[in-house]
Design an enzyme around this catalytic site. Sequence first.
Site, PDB file in Angstrom:
ATOM      1  N   SER A 131      -2.747   0.907   1.436  1.00 28.15           N
ATOM      2  CA  SER A 131      -1.767   1.830   0.855  1.00 28.15           C
ATOM      3  C   SER A 131      -0.831   2.394   1.917  1.00 28.15           C
ATOM      4  O   SER A 131      -1.238   2.611   3.071  1.00 28.15           O
ATOM      5  CB  SER A 131      -2.523   2.988   0.200  1.00 28.15           C
ATOM      6  OG  SER A 131      -1.626   3.994  -0.211  1.00 28.15           O
ATOM      7  N   TYR A 155      -8.674  10.193   0.680  1.00 27.58           N
ATOM      8  CA  TYR A 155      -8.313   8.893   0.079  1.00 27.58           C
ATOM      9  C   TYR A 155      -7.663   7.978   1.112  1.00 27.58           C
ATOM     10  O   TYR A 155      -8.056   6.819   1.304  1.00 27.58           O
ATOM     11  CB  TYR A 155      -7.361   9.092  -1.113  1.00 27.58           C
ATOM     12  CG  TYR A 155      -6.690   7.789  -1.523  1.00 27.58           C
ATOM     13  CD1 TYR A 155      -7.414   6.801  -2.201  1.00 27.58           C
ATOM     14  CD2 TYR A 155      -5.358   7.516  -1.200  1.00 27.58           C
ATOM     15  CE1 TYR A 155      -6.816   5.591  -2.554  1.00 27.58           C
ATOM     16  CE2 TYR A 155      -4.760   6.313  -1.535  1.00 27.58           C
ATOM     17  CZ  TYR A 155      -5.490   5.359  -2.201  1.00 27.58           C
ATOM     18  OH  TYR A 155      -4.910   4.155  -2.540  1.00 27.58           O
ATOM     19  N   LYS A 159      -8.897   4.184   3.064  1.00 25.69           N
ATOM     20  CA  LYS A 159      -8.146   2.923   3.189  1.00 25.69           C
ATOM     21  C   LYS A 159      -8.016   2.529   4.661  1.00 25.69           C
ATOM     22  O   LYS A 159      -8.140   1.362   5.022  1.00 25.69           O
ATOM     23  CB  LYS A 159      -6.758   3.076   2.545  1.00 25.69           C
ATOM     24  CG  LYS A 159      -6.807   3.245   1.028  1.00 25.69           C
ATOM     25  CD  LYS A 159      -7.265   1.971   0.358  1.00 25.69           C
ATOM     26  CE  LYS A 159      -7.452   2.117  -1.137  1.00 25.69           C
ATOM     27  NZ  LYS A 159      -8.006   0.928  -1.774  1.00 25.69           N
TER      28      LYS A 159
HETATM   29  P1  NAD Z   1      -6.571   1.686 -11.090  1.00 28.03           P
HETATM   30  O1  NAD Z   1      -7.424   2.903 -11.058  1.00 28.03           O
HETATM   31  O2  NAD Z   1      -5.746   1.425 -12.290  1.00 28.03           O
HETATM   32  O3  NAD Z   1      -7.468   0.383 -10.819  1.00 28.03           O
HETATM   33  C1  NAD Z   1      -8.663   0.421 -10.058  1.00 28.03           C
HETATM   34  C2  NAD Z   1      -9.752  -0.206 -10.895  1.00 28.03           C
HETATM   35  O4  NAD Z   1     -10.972  -0.183 -10.132  1.00 28.03           O
HETATM   36  C3  NAD Z   1     -10.021   0.564 -12.200  1.00 28.03           C
HETATM   37  O5  NAD Z   1      -9.991  -0.345 -13.294  1.00 28.03           O
HETATM   38  C4  NAD Z   1     -11.423   1.139 -11.997  1.00 28.03           C
HETATM   39  O6  NAD Z   1     -12.142   1.217 -13.215  1.00 28.03           O
HETATM   40  C5  NAD Z   1     -12.031   0.164 -11.013  1.00 28.03           C
HETATM   41  N1  NAD Z   1     -13.118   0.731 -10.225  1.00 28.03           N
HETATM   42  C6  NAD Z   1     -13.117   1.896  -9.527  1.00 28.03           C
HETATM   43  N2  NAD Z   1     -14.329   2.086  -8.973  1.00 28.03           N
HETATM   44  C7  NAD Z   1     -15.098   1.015  -9.311  1.00 28.03           C
HETATM   45  C8  NAD Z   1     -16.435   0.639  -9.043  1.00 28.03           C
HETATM   46  N3  NAD Z   1     -17.266   1.409  -8.332  1.00 28.03           N
HETATM   47  N4  NAD Z   1     -16.880  -0.529  -9.547  1.00 28.03           N
HETATM   48  C9  NAD Z   1     -16.073  -1.329 -10.280  1.00 28.03           C
HETATM   49  N5  NAD Z   1     -14.803  -1.016 -10.579  1.00 28.03           N
HETATM   50  C10 NAD Z   1     -14.320   0.146 -10.099  1.00 28.03           C
HETATM   51  O7  NAD Z   1      -5.663   1.713  -9.784  1.00 28.03           O
HETATM   52  P2  NAD Z   1      -4.477   0.745  -9.341  1.00 28.03           P
HETATM   53  O8  NAD Z   1      -3.251   1.545  -9.311  1.00 28.03           O
HETATM   54  O9  NAD Z   1      -4.522  -0.515 -10.101  1.00 28.03           O
HETATM   55  O10 NAD Z   1      -4.908   0.507  -7.831  1.00 28.03           O
HETATM   56  C11 NAD Z   1      -5.576  -0.674  -7.399  1.00 28.03           C
HETATM   57  C12 NAD Z   1      -5.802  -0.590  -5.912  1.00 28.03           C
HETATM   58  O11 NAD Z   1      -4.562  -0.413  -5.247  1.00 28.03           O
HETATM   59  C13 NAD Z   1      -6.686   0.560  -5.448  1.00 28.03           C
HETATM   60  O12 NAD Z   1      -7.490   0.097  -4.378  1.00 28.03           O
HETATM   61  C14 NAD Z   1      -5.700   1.597  -4.965  1.00 28.03           C
HETATM   62  O13 NAD Z   1      -6.277   2.432  -3.994  1.00 28.03           O
HETATM   63  C15 NAD Z   1      -4.633   0.708  -4.373  1.00 28.03           C
HETATM   64  N6  NAD Z   1      -3.293   1.328  -4.321  1.00 28.03           N
HETATM   65  C16 NAD Z   1      -2.771   1.872  -5.450  1.00 28.03           C
HETATM   66  C17 NAD Z   1      -1.511   2.478  -5.406  1.00 28.03           C
HETATM   67  C18 NAD Z   1      -0.947   3.163  -6.624  1.00 28.03           C
HETATM   68  O14 NAD Z   1      -0.186   4.111  -6.459  1.00 28.03           O
HETATM   69  N7  NAD Z   1      -1.238   2.715  -7.854  1.00 28.03           N
HETATM   70  C19 NAD Z   1      -0.784   2.467  -4.206  1.00 28.03           C
HETATM   71  C20 NAD Z   1      -1.338   1.867  -3.078  1.00 28.03           C
HETATM   72  C21 NAD Z   1      -2.607   1.306  -3.157  1.00 28.03           C
HETATM   73  C1  WQD Z   2       6.443  10.550  -6.017  1.00 23.31           C
HETATM   74  C2  WQD Z   2       7.529  11.618  -5.847  1.00 23.31           C
HETATM   75  C3  WQD Z   2       6.638  13.852  -5.673  1.00 23.31           C
HETATM   76  C4  WQD Z   2       5.008  14.012  -9.753  1.00 23.31           C
HETATM   77  C5  WQD Z   2       1.074   8.377  -4.433  1.00 23.31           C
HETATM   78  C6  WQD Z   2      -0.117   8.517  -3.516  1.00 23.31           C
HETATM   79  C7  WQD Z   2      -0.116   7.420  -2.483  1.00 23.31           C
HETATM   80  C8  WQD Z   2       0.015   6.033  -3.143  1.00 23.31           C
HETATM   81  C9  WQD Z   2       1.200   5.978  -4.019  1.00 23.31           C
HETATM   82  C10 WQD Z   2      -2.178   5.124  -3.655  1.00 23.31           C
HETATM   83  C11 WQD Z   2       7.164  12.694  -4.827  1.00 23.31           C
HETATM   84  C12 WQD Z   2       7.450  13.703  -6.942  1.00 23.31           C
HETATM   85  C13 WQD Z   2       5.606  13.633  -8.563  1.00 23.31           C
HETATM   86  C14 WQD Z   2       5.637  15.009 -10.555  1.00 23.31           C
HETATM   87  C15 WQD Z   2       7.421  15.137  -8.949  1.00 23.31           C
HETATM   88  N1  WQD Z   2      -1.122   5.757  -3.990  1.00 23.31           N
HETATM   89  N2  WQD Z   2       6.786  14.178  -8.174  1.00 23.31           N
HETATM   90  N3  WQD Z   2       6.820  15.522 -10.121  1.00 23.31           N
HETATM   91  O1  WQD Z   2       2.687  11.015  -3.847  1.00 23.31           O
HETATM   92  O2  WQD Z   2       4.529   9.342  -3.251  1.00 23.31           O
HETATM   93  O3  WQD Z   2       2.244   8.553  -3.672  1.00 23.31           O
HETATM   94  O4  WQD Z   2       1.102   7.037  -4.988  1.00 23.31           O
HETATM   95  O5  WQD Z   2      -2.415   4.568  -2.642  1.00 23.31           O
HETATM   96  O6  WQD Z   2      -1.313   7.536  -1.798  1.00 23.31           O
HETATM   97  O7  WQD Z   2      -0.069   9.797  -2.895  1.00 23.31           O
HETATM   98  O8  WQD Z   2       3.584   9.360  -5.582  1.00 23.31           O
HETATM   99  O9  WQD Z   2       4.322   9.473  -7.916  1.00 23.31           O
HETATM  100  O10 WQD Z   2       2.821  11.300  -7.022  1.00 23.31           O
HETATM  101  O11 WQD Z   2       5.183  11.174  -6.256  1.00 23.31           O
HETATM  102  O12 WQD Z   2       8.491  15.649  -8.607  1.00 23.31           O
HETATM  103  O13 WQD Z   2       5.119  15.391 -11.618  1.00 23.31           O
HETATM  104  O14 WQD Z   2       7.656  12.315  -7.102  1.00 23.31           O
HETATM  105  O15 WQD Z   2       6.830  15.106  -5.088  1.00 23.31           O
HETATM  106  O16 WQD Z   2       8.361  13.076  -4.190  1.00 23.31           O
HETATM  107  P1  WQD Z   2       3.291   9.690  -4.021  1.00 23.31           P
HETATM  108  P2  WQD Z   2       3.923  10.328  -6.787  1.00 23.31           P
END
Ligand code: NAD
Ligand code: WQD
Length: 353
Positions: A131, A155, A159
């Site tokens: 991430s 979190y 990662k």
């Molecule tokens: P998500 O929560 O929709 O998907 C994660 C899935 O993992 C879910 O379906 C959940 O049920 C499953 N899961 C969690 N713990 C588990 C366990 N112990 N055993 C089996 N399954 C389990 O999230 P996403 O947005 O699809 O994210 C996927 C990956 O990408 C994650 O590793 C997240 O950290 C990473 N990521 C997400 C974002 C984002 O903003 N969406 C950004 C960067 C990185």
């Molecule tokens: C985006 C922008 C807020 C909600 C998150 C995780 C990061 C990664 C990606 C997993 C910011 C603003 C938000 C609202 C707002 N995930 N905002 N009103 O924080 O950039 O990143 O997702 O790995 O770890 O932190 O994403 O969508 O929460 O915010 O104004 O109700 O929107 O301040 O500028 P963020 P976000």
Amino acid sequence: MTSTSRAETVLVTGATGFIGSHTWVDLLAAGHRVVGVDNFVNSSPRVLDRLRKVVDGDIDFVRLDVRDRAALGDVFRRWKIDSVIHFAALKAVGESVDIPLEYYDTNVNATLGLVRVMAEHGVRRLVFSSSCAIYGAADKVPIAEDTPARPTNPYARTKWMCEQILADLCARDPSWHVTSLRYFNPAGAHESGLLGEDPRGVPNNVMPYLAQVAVARRPELSIFGDDYPTPDGTGVRDYIHVVDLAEGHRLALDHLDDQAGHRVINLGTGAGTSVRELLAAFSAACARDLPSRVVARRPGDVAALVADAALARTALGWSARRDVADMCRDAWEFQRLNPGGYDDEEEPDELVG
Ligand code: NAD
Ligand code: WQD
């Protein structure tokens, strides 16, 4: 840059989640076989029916907790797995501060267990979900992969720890091929309207929040601060369409053999969008001026996070093809067709049959 793109059997963990489900569809379309696993802690079993509809066929799925090494071992015995894409994790930043041990257990311990089970079964090809969170408040944008990691919450630390574990493993044994993909802000949905983002409870992230304002599940968007040093004062992020992200995972898989060991690649567009710009784009997509109000900054937020997306282009031949207008259109379509998310009592008419 070379590419294998031979058909593989891919174990996808977290397969019914937001990014996992879209990647599953993309891998099948490219001719790979997918075995999906998930425990539904943050997703709905209904995603499985949606997947069958989208791919128009049957799918291989096992319900398990990725911390359960015995259950994972059974999957490796039942299918001849060639490679793994590891999405399963807990991902809410605020929650990770409240229940850090759950985060370290699910995100770090499970990754450790998974690579051990992989090694036992002679599988050493892994794409790992990292991430942009690990960069913290970077000093300059766009952010390249060699920017020092400065994770600021549990979190993000999970990662970063996983990346370090994978790097140490690969340094010791170069028969491993591991790519950690650091993605920026995933958004959007599948163009069918069948798959999308359906967070449980109040959305933490701006895009699903906006989608819920658009269907009147929430009254207005709270804009978290308009006094940042950005062009319009609101936070700037690099939003990336989930289907582009899915393609990025497939290409990372195809290119795993290019290089022994561990490598790290950003997946972002390289373009920044402010909260106000996103609000305008979503309003255009749903043809209604969505209500908003400026409130205080959210603790821990930074002004701007935008990827330097050059390495993904040279190493994987990948660049994002969809823009913020596409993301808003597709997220709106999913929300319109599924106003209460996957677990709505009744299927909307358009999805029946
Ligand atoms: P998500 O929560 O929709 O998907 C994660 C899935 O993992 C879910 O379906 C959940 O049920 C499953 N899961 C969690 N713990 C588990 C366990 N112990 N055993 C089996 N399954 C389990 O999230 P996403 O947005 O699809 O994210 C996927 C990956 O990408 C994650 O590793 C997240 O950290 C990473 N990521 C997400 C974002 C984002 O903003 N969406 C950004 C960067 C990185
Ligand atoms: C985006 C922008 C807020 C909600 C998150 C995780 C990061 C990664 C990606 C997993 C910011 C603003 C938000 C609202 C707002 N995930 N905002 N009103 O924080 O950039 O990143 O997702 O790995 O770890 O932190 O994403 O969508 O929460 O915010 O104004 O109700 O929107 O301040 O500028 P963020 P976000």
